[in-house]
Design a protein around this motif. Structure first.
Motif, short mmCIF file in Angstrom:
data_model
loop_
_atom_site.label_atom_id
_atom_site.label_comp_id
_atom_site.label_asym_id
_atom_site.label_seq_id
_atom_site.Cartn_x
_atom_site.Cartn_y
_atom_site.Cartn_z
N UNK A 1 -39.74 -37.22 0.43
CA UNK A 1 -39.10 -37.57 -0.82
C UNK A 1 -39.32 -39.07 -1.00
N UNK A 2 -40.01 -39.46 -2.05
CA UNK A 2 -40.33 -40.87 -2.24
C UNK A 2 -39.21 -41.67 -2.89
N UNK B 1 -34.82 -50.46 -10.86
CA UNK B 1 -35.39 -49.83 -9.67
C UNK B 1 -35.01 -50.67 -8.46
N UNK B 2 -34.42 -50.02 -7.45
CA UNK B 2 -33.94 -50.72 -6.26
C UNK B 2 -34.62 -50.16 -5.03
N UNK B 3 -34.66 -50.99 -3.98
CA UNK B 3 -35.43 -50.64 -2.79
C UNK B 3 -34.82 -51.24 -1.54
N UNK B 4 -35.20 -50.65 -0.43
CA UNK B 4 -34.97 -51.23 0.89
C UNK B 4 -36.33 -51.64 1.45
N UNK C 1 -41.64 -50.19 -3.66
CA UNK C 1 -41.53 -50.35 -5.12
C UNK C 1 -40.20 -49.82 -5.64
N UNK C 2 -39.74 -48.67 -5.18
CA UNK C 2 -38.36 -48.26 -5.44
C UNK C 2 -38.03 -47.00 -4.66
N UNK C 3 -36.82 -47.01 -4.15
CA UNK C 3 -36.25 -45.82 -3.51
C UNK C 3 -35.30 -45.11 -4.47
N UNK C 4 -34.63 -45.91 -5.30
CA UNK C 4 -33.68 -45.35 -6.26
C UNK C 4 -33.95 -45.95 -7.63
#
Length: 163
Positions: free
Chosen positions: A11-12, A46-49, A53-56
């Protein structure tokens, strides 16, 4: 019968409808610690850990000012965020405690330890860490035997490095 999916598939990202983008960013970035990667005005972010580029993805395209889905409706049950270590999960719990965000549950599943909560739009969120596969509970035949027990939150809190 069709062939199984390639086992390397993952799941990207997940994209959530939210009522208020700033409120959602306050939770996902301000509390959980995700980094804001890109924002499109008041409509999407778009947010990321770790710089991905983005997880959520968060958007208000069809949901600005909207109400959460009522109980008994279909839709997302929860999004699960995998932490790499028990200490990292403990730090996540510290962030929730500091922000006054209540848990809706906390479970030890044998294979993993999980914290359950709701985001500001009542989307379910699971924060968890997997145990090493060698520690997974097995039955006498060697089959996986997941369990659900109460997670010892005091012990988890003691492992936090964020204070």
């Amino acid at each position: 019968m069709t062939a199984p999916i390639d086992p390397r598939a993952r799941i990207g990202h997940v994209h959530l409808r939210v009522a208020d983008l700033d409120r959602a960013l306050g939770f996902y970035c301000g509390v959980l610690g995700f980094a804001l990667m890109q924002r499109y005005g008041t409509q999407a972010a778009f947010v990321s850990a770790g710089g991905y580029h983005h997880h959520i993805g968060l958007n208000t395209w069809d949901s600005a000012g909207g109400a959460p889905a009522p109980p008994g409706s279909t839709g997302l049950y929860h999004v699960a965020i995998l932490y790499p270590t028990r200490a990292a999960l403990a730090d996540a719990l510290s962030r929730l405690d500091a922000a006054g965000i209540p848990l809706t549950g906390a479970s030890d599943h044998g294979v993993s330890e999980a914290l359950y909560l709701d985001d500001p739009d009542r989307n379910g969120v699971e924060l968890y860490r997997d145990r090493p596969e060698s520690d997974w509970p097995r039955d006498e035949a060697g089959g996986l035997q997941m369990v659900t027990r109460r997670l010892d939150l005091a012990a988890l809190r003691a492992e936090a490095t964020l204070r």
